[in-house]
Design an enzyme around this catalytic site. Structure first.
Site, short mmCIF file in Angstrom:
data_model
loop_
_atom_site.label_atom_id
_atom_site.label_comp_id
_atom_site.label_asym_id
_atom_site.label_seq_id
_atom_site.Cartn_x
_atom_site.Cartn_y
_atom_site.Cartn_z
N VAL A 13 0.83 -1.22 0.00
CA VAL A 13 0.00 0.00 0.00
C VAL A 13 0.85 1.26 0.00
O VAL A 13 0.59 2.19 -0.76
CB VAL A 13 -0.96 0.00 1.20
CG1 VAL A 13 -1.78 1.30 1.24
CG2 VAL A 13 -1.90 -1.20 1.14
N VAL A 128 -11.55 0.32 5.37
CA VAL A 128 -12.75 -0.49 5.11
C VAL A 128 -13.05 -0.44 3.62
O VAL A 128 -13.34 0.61 3.07
CB VAL A 128 -13.98 0.03 5.88
CG1 VAL A 128 -15.20 -0.82 5.56
CG2 VAL A 128 -13.71 0.06 7.38
N GLY A 183 -1.84 -14.42 -5.16
CA GLY A 183 -1.51 -13.29 -4.29
C GLY A 183 -2.70 -12.66 -3.59
O GLY A 183 -2.56 -11.61 -2.95
N GLU A 186 -2.68 -14.52 1.97
CA GLU A 186 -1.35 -14.60 2.54
C GLU A 186 -0.93 -16.06 2.73
O GLU A 186 -1.76 -16.97 2.67
CB GLU A 186 -1.33 -13.88 3.89
CG GLU A 186 -1.73 -12.42 3.85
CD GLU A 186 -0.67 -11.54 3.22
OE1 GLU A 186 0.49 -12.01 3.10
OE2 GLU A 186 -0.99 -10.40 2.85
N LYS A 201 -13.34 -4.62 10.17
CA LYS A 201 -14.00 -3.65 9.31
C LYS A 201 -15.42 -3.35 9.78
O LYS A 201 -15.84 -2.19 9.76
CB LYS A 201 -13.99 -4.16 7.87
CG LYS A 201 -12.59 -4.23 7.27
CD LYS A 201 -12.58 -4.92 5.91
CE LYS A 201 -11.17 -5.01 5.35
NZ LYS A 201 -11.11 -5.76 4.07
N GLY A 299 -5.99 -4.42 -2.66
CA GLY A 299 -5.05 -4.27 -3.76
C GLY A 299 -4.24 -3.00 -3.61
O GLY A 299 -4.62 -2.07 -2.90
#
Length: 378
Positions: A13, A128, A183, A186, A201, A299
């Site tokens: 990220v 979230v 991917g 994990e 969330k 993503g």
């Protein structure tokens, strides 16, 4: 004079935030109303081949003690040292934008209180739903509504696995293996498949909608690891899809009931058709009836998009945004337990699978067979 900011963490990220900022710098600055400069990237690793290698530091104090840095993007994940770093930044009056769902779910009330005291902002749209805008609509666009329930698919990994089981007749184990290969999951997929990610969330959504901090420990959470291919196929033949649903609703006695568990979603409900790694959130309000938000829930760039959006807001807002907040909770009396959850249930026993005619509690449904999955009625 440009506004200077820093990024904590250069993982998936964090690197996405940096790349997106430089890629769309001109339009980002136009929306922020000022020139902007990335001054620091905090990471213990070396990145000598990046075009912005000169921005890296391994010392958080470089960022904390630099008064020119007024905004920070936290993309490290986990509770520590993220909590210590974010808390320290807010105490210095530096606004923080984060994608860290665990941090917000566990410590959001504390960090929001510090931001309010120091007249800066703690933003968390990216925590979230990735790229899905849900936090701002809940406290801005839908603020005039009494929200009775929020339900959704808040974890793309589990939705991908269930989609493969549904469409390609894969076993749970094979679908999980494929998710890891691509991917989406994990190496240790526990947080996803056991529902912990979705739990964090729905805690954030519940806290924002109902005004008090909801801790993950107070939310009944069950993942999808016990769902088998037979359940998926049987549910489909009955007119349902099995989805991992995070749900919170307000009860008649004023308490709220947040849960995370696999549920049967009728094919007539648009959530049932949400597939692969996509997420969807359905909000019930007394003025708007039903509103759904849909998009990629995770993503690199989808999540980075939400972080940078918060960064732009932090640059534009010179004072605290009070509507994006909630209070600490002295106890959990306002959160109902799983015994208050009633629904019709899909039940599998040794001879047949069926859906109960009457609503009942989980314990009552579990006495009827070896598997019990509630039906989502929202």
């Amino acid at each position: 004079m440009s506004v200077k900011f820093a990024v904590l963490g250069h993982g998936v990220v964090g690197s996405g935030v940096v790349e997106l900022f430089y890629k769309n710098k001109e339009s980002i600055e136009k929306r922020a109303g000022t020139e902007m400069e990335l001054k620091y990237i905090l990471d213990l690793r070396e990145f000598p081949d990046t075009p912005y290698a000169d921005k890296f530091t391994k010392d958080f104090n470089d960022i904390l003690n630099d008064d020119e840095v007024t905004s920070v993007c936290e993309c490290m994940g986990g509770l520590e040292p993220a909590f210590t770093f974010v808390k320290s930044c807010l105490e210095r009056g530096k606004s923080v934008s984060t994608s860290n769902k665990e941090l917000v779910a566990e410590k959001g009330d504390i960090l929001l209180a510090i931001a309010k005291k120091m007249n800066c902002n703690f933003f968390f749209e990216a925590s979230v739903g990735g790229a899905i805008p849900i936090i701002r609509p809940l406290h801005k666009c839908l603020a005039a509504n009494e929200i009775s329930a929020v339900s959704g698919i808040l974890n793309g990994t589990t939705n991908f696995i269930l989609t493969k089981m549904y469409n390609d007749k894969m076993s749970f184990e094979d679908a999980l293996s494929l998710a890891q290969k691509l991917g989406y999951a994990e190496k240790d997929p526990t947080a996803d498949i056991e529902g912990f990610d979705a739990c964090r969330k729905i805690c954030i959504i519940s806290s924002l909608v109902y005004g008090k901090h909801v801790y993950p420990s107070s939310v009944y959470t069950k993942g999808i690891s016990q769902i088998d291919l037979n359940d998926v196929q049987t549910a489909d033949s009955m007119g349902y899809s099995i989805k991992l649903i995070a749900n919170v609703r307000k009860l008649d006695d004023g308490r709220i009931l947040p849960v995370v568990m696999p549920m049967l979603v009728p094919h007539s409900n648009i959530i049932s058709s949400v597939s692969d790694v996509f997420n969807a959130v359905l909000v019930d309000g007394d003025a708007v009836d039903k509103v759904m938000f849909y998009g990629r829930g995770a993503g690199k760039f989808p999540t980075a998009s939400a972080v940078v959006g918060d960064l732009i807001d932090s640059v534009k807002h010179k004072i605290t945004v009070f509507s994006q907040s909630w209070d600490s909770a002295e106890n959990n009396d306002f959160v109902a337990g799983i015994d208050s959850f009633k629904a019709k249930w899909y039940v599998r026993d040794n001879e047949k699978s069926y859906i109960t005619d009457e609503e009942m509690t989980m314990s009552e449904a579990e006495m009827l067979g070896t598997a019990a999955i509630p039906v989502l009625e929202q």
